[in-house]
Design an enzyme around this catalytic site. Sequence first.
Site, PDB file in Angstrom:
ATOM      1  N   ASN A 234      35.935 -36.759 -21.417  1.00  0.00           N
ATOM      2  CA  ASN A 234      34.768 -36.640 -22.328  1.00  0.00           C
ATOM      3  C   ASN A 234      33.555 -35.918 -21.682  1.00  0.00           C
ATOM      4  OD1 ASN A 234      34.977 -38.836 -20.228  1.00  0.00           O
ATOM      5  ND2 ASN A 234      33.355 -40.098 -21.353  1.00  0.00           N
ATOM      6  N   ILE A 235      33.022 -35.239 -22.854  1.00  0.00           N
ATOM      7  CA  ILE A 235      31.548 -34.579 -22.210  1.00  0.00           C
ATOM      8  C   ILE A 235      30.500 -35.335 -22.950  1.00  0.00           C
ATOM      9  CG2 ILE A 235      30.764 -32.239 -22.175  1.00  0.00           C
ATOM     10  CD1 ILE A 235      34.009 -31.388 -22.488  1.00  0.00           C
TER      11      ILE A 235
ATOM     12  N   GLU B  71      39.730 -37.424 -26.132  1.00  0.00           N
ATOM     13  CA  GLU B  71      41.109 -37.162 -27.106  1.00  0.00           C
ATOM     14  C   GLU B  71      40.764 -36.025 -28.050  1.00  0.00           C
ATOM     15  OE1 GLU B  71      40.605 -41.634 -26.474  1.00  0.00           O
ATOM     16  OE2 GLU B  71      39.292 -40.050 -26.254  1.00  0.00           O
TER      17      GLU B  71
END
Length: 134
Positions: A42-43, A55
């Site tokens: 995740n960013i 994802e």
Amino acid sequence: MTREELKATAVAMLDRAYVPYSHFPVGAALECADGTVFTGCNIENAAYSPTICAERCAVAKAVSEGHRDFVRIAVAGRCEDFCVPCAVCRQVLREFAPDLEIICLNGAGESRTFTLSELLPHSFGPEFLGHTTP
């Protein structure tokens, strides 16, 4: 790639997550039918809505490299409960792999496996628009 290797790959992505706001890292490893694996983390972004989940990061990398036939994904978090994909990620995964196997890990390394249809029953896909996924 074995199931254990896929899980370890997702866990390894936790350290690459950029999570200065939520402090909730997530790692993902997406396996294609031909055995190719794409990773994601995740960013986060200060404006919040541009944030991308692990994802969807993995899916974007796979699709941009010409892969659309996904068989399973491992999703890792450091939380007590199993780290399951959010609703947006479930819908993105559904676009390409309605029968996807999802391996969810917790911070202790324990796993629980779901099918995408278990996590997103009565889902909406391209067939509702008279199309099939290209």
